[in-house]
Design an enzyme around this catalytic site. Structure first.
Site, mmCIF file in Angstrom:
data_model
loop_
_atom_site.group_PDB
_atom_site.id
_atom_site.type_symbol
_atom_site.label_atom_id
_atom_site.label_comp_id
_atom_site.label_asym_id
_atom_site.label_seq_id
_atom_site.Cartn_x
_atom_site.Cartn_y
_atom_site.Cartn_z
ATOM 1 N N ASP A 292 14.781 -43.573 -93.439
ATOM 2 C CA ASP A 292 13.335 -43.623 -93.183
ATOM 3 C C ASP A 292 12.577 -42.409 -93.715
ATOM 4 O O ASP A 292 13.092 -41.298 -93.789
ATOM 5 C CB ASP A 292 13.053 -43.778 -91.689
ATOM 6 C CG ASP A 292 13.789 -42.742 -90.825
ATOM 7 O OD1 ASP A 292 14.928 -42.370 -91.175
ATOM 8 O OD2 ASP A 292 13.222 -42.315 -89.803
ATOM 9 N N GLU B 114 15.818 -42.720 -88.166
ATOM 10 C CA GLU B 114 16.395 -41.482 -87.630
ATOM 11 C C GLU B 114 15.310 -40.612 -87.022
ATOM 12 O O GLU B 114 15.542 -39.910 -86.044
ATOM 13 C CB GLU B 114 17.129 -40.718 -88.740
ATOM 14 C CG GLU B 114 17.947 -39.521 -88.249
ATOM 15 C CD GLU B 114 17.118 -38.276 -87.999
ATOM 16 O OE1 GLU B 114 17.460 -37.523 -87.066
ATOM 17 O OE2 GLU B 114 16.139 -38.052 -88.718
ATOM 18 N N GLU B 115 14.117 -40.673 -87.614
ATOM 19 C CA GLU B 115 13.007 -39.854 -87.113
ATOM 20 C C GLU B 115 12.386 -40.429 -85.837
ATOM 21 O O GLU B 115 11.475 -39.839 -85.267
ATOM 22 C CB GLU B 115 11.915 -39.732 -88.187
ATOM 23 C CG GLU B 115 12.385 -39.119 -89.499
ATOM 24 C CD GLU B 115 12.690 -37.636 -89.409
ATOM 25 O OE1 GLU B 115 12.502 -37.057 -88.321
ATOM 26 O OE2 GLU B 115 13.120 -37.057 -90.415
ATOM 27 N N ARG C 184 28.912 -25.917 -89.076
ATOM 28 C CA ARG C 184 29.105 -25.150 -87.843
ATOM 29 C C ARG C 184 29.992 -25.947 -86.891
ATOM 30 O O ARG C 184 29.689 -27.105 -86.595
ATOM 31 C CB ARG C 184 27.768 -24.844 -87.155
ATOM 32 C CG ARG C 184 27.898 -23.952 -85.941
ATOM 33 C CD ARG C 184 26.537 -23.609 -85.351
ATOM 34 N NE ARG C 184 26.677 -22.666 -84.254
ATOM 35 C CZ ARG C 184 26.800 -21.346 -84.413
ATOM 36 N NH1 ARG C 184 26.785 -20.830 -85.637
ATOM 37 N NH2 ARG C 184 26.939 -20.551 -83.376
ATOM 38 N N HIS D 147 9.706 -31.787 -93.427
ATOM 39 C CA HIS D 147 8.598 -32.410 -92.680
ATOM 40 C C HIS D 147 7.231 -31.837 -93.079
ATOM 41 O O HIS D 147 6.282 -31.916 -92.304
ATOM 42 C CB HIS D 147 8.794 -32.272 -91.157
ATOM 43 C CG HIS D 147 9.896 -33.122 -90.607
ATOM 44 N ND1 HIS D 147 9.812 -33.783 -89.396
ATOM 45 C CD2 HIS D 147 11.127 -33.442 -91.095
ATOM 46 C CE1 HIS D 147 10.934 -34.458 -89.173
ATOM 47 N NE2 HIS D 147 11.743 -34.258 -90.198
#
Length: 433
Positions: free
Chosen positions: A105, A171-172, A216, A405
């Site tokens: 998206d 996903e957003e 990480r 963004h």
């Protein structure tokens, strides 16, 4: 007896060497194929960038993905989690099921980057007309995974297991009133039939130089919780505040009180935390003290215990500060996205793979991020590894590239080959180990 043990050890050594040689040969093929696919992947990415679609509306994107997977002989399921596409590639030999995920998206952002394939697309977001842009790099994720699918399909008979390609919408976040994203895909069985054993995902990073990979172990990206706080006071004339209970003043005290939860209650030497009030609404006129004020915000944590503590303290702080002013506070916290937690054992096992494709000097541990990523929902169900792929131009000082963004977000396409090599090699090495 000693002779038998020696013989078994020798056989084990031969088997291990054979496995290593097989993985090395496959990774050599991966590297060669990724290089030949670079121009194709770049073209796909530019097409997706030119034609972005918002969450749960990725119809054309999904169609292009499905057509490509079908052309490779991959079994395809469409309409999973609204517009999601799932491809299943069964290898020639038995083994684990490895999932690879890409999100599809775009965002309601108007592009400002001067590139030939800049987005001019428009869409509708929560009932409002908006410009649409791939301002987070999901277009690159899709293109890289399409290329990875082509690589792995070309060596299908040599794969010791099954690969599940997950192209995920929203996903957003889904539009208001709709389900979407990873939770909906999981709800609709994306991790079943066949059951997924492990999942890998990458995210392009505009602040990391191309050619580099960051990862990480453990908490990698923060949980995202949303909160609403309603402060109720007593309306009065602005000229005589003593006749009412001012919810605006009370709200300002609550906002400051919330910040002390992070600065005074959170173990910041162990785990970062954020409490942000992003919206405050109250009142209609300059000379009227309103009856109530509403605040909305977000909480970001990297440790479940800290998350629980902050939730409890927010209710205490807001309620008690409001009470001290003669007002009341209603606190509602909604858990939106869990912590993106890289399985430590899996991470340790697969980091050598990343180092082998990028070079050990180019792979490093990154600081935890307070942004959220719904890949975390998959990691709650199966062991997962989520890593960051460099997307900043070589030589560009860190911090001088536009953040994700934003209208000026930009990705250097020179890192796509490494993205394909990384994803495909993780599959092969995991199956071989």
């Amino acid at each position: 007896m000693q002779k038998s043990i020696t013989t078994l050890a020798f056989i084990g050594l031969i088997t291990a060497n054979a496995l290593g040689q097989n993985a090395t040969a496959l990774k050599s093929k991966i590297a060669q194929k990724a290089e030949t696919l670079e121009s194709k992947v770049v073209a796909w990415r530019r097409d997706f960038h030119l034609n972005p679609e918002l969450g749960n509306r990725e119809f054309k994107t999904a169609e292009k993905i499905a057509n490509h997977l079908k052309s490779l002989g991959i079994e395809v399921k469409t309409g999973v989690g609204k517009t999601g596409v799932v491809g299943i590639l069964k290898g020639g030999k038995p083994g684990p099921v490895v999932a690879l995920r890409a999100d599809m998206d775009g965002l309601p952002v108007k592009e400002r980057v001067d590139i030939p394939f800049a987005s001019k697309a428009v869409g509708e977001y929560n009932g409002q007309p908006v410009n649409v842009m791939h301002a987070c790099g999901h277009d690159t994720h899709v293109a890289i995974l399409m290329g990875t699918a082509e690589i792995l399909a070309s060596m299908k008979n040599d794969l010791k297991g099954t690969v599940k390609f997950i192209f995920q919408p929203a996903e957003e976040g889904a539009p208001e009133g709709e389900e979407g994203g990873a939770p909906l895909m999981i709800k609709e069985g994306v991790l079943e039939n066949p059951k997924v054993d492990v999942i890998f995902g990458l995210h392009i990073n505009a602040q990391t130089e191309i050619g580099k990979i960051r990862y990480r172990p453990g908490g990698t990206m923060a949980s995202s919780d949303w909160f609403k706080i309603k402060i109720k006071g007593k309306q009065s004339h602005g000229a005589s505040p003593w006749q009412g209970i001012d919810p605006i003043v009370t709200a300002s005290q609550v906002i400051m009180g919330l910040q002390t939860i992070v600065s005074r209650n959170s173990p910041l030497n162990e785990s970062a935390a954020v409490v942000t009030v992003g919206q405050i609404n109250g009142g209609v006129r300059s000379n009227i003290i309103p009856e109530e004020v509403n605040m909305n915000g977000t909480i970001r944590t990297l440790d479940p215990a800290v998350q629980d503590m902050i939730h409890a303290r927010m209710a205490q702080v807001a309620t008690n500060i409001a009470q001290s002013a003669g007002a009341t506070a209603e606190v509602k916290i909604t858990k939106m996205c869990p912590i993106t937690f890289n399985d430590v054992a899996l991470t340790d096992k697969m980091v050598p793979t990343l180092e082998s494709v990028a070079g050990k000097a180019n792979v490093s541990i990154t600081a935890a991020a307070t942004g959220a990523e719904d890949f975390a929902f998959y990691q709650e169900k199966v062991p997962g590894l989520f890593f960051f792929l460099g997307g900043a131009p070589k030589g560009k000082p860190e911090g001088q590239t536009a953040p994700h963004h934003t209208p000026d977000f930009y990705i250097d396409e020179g890192g796509f080959v490494l993205g394909m090599k990384s994803m495909a090699s993780l599959v092969v090495d995991y199956m071989e180990k």
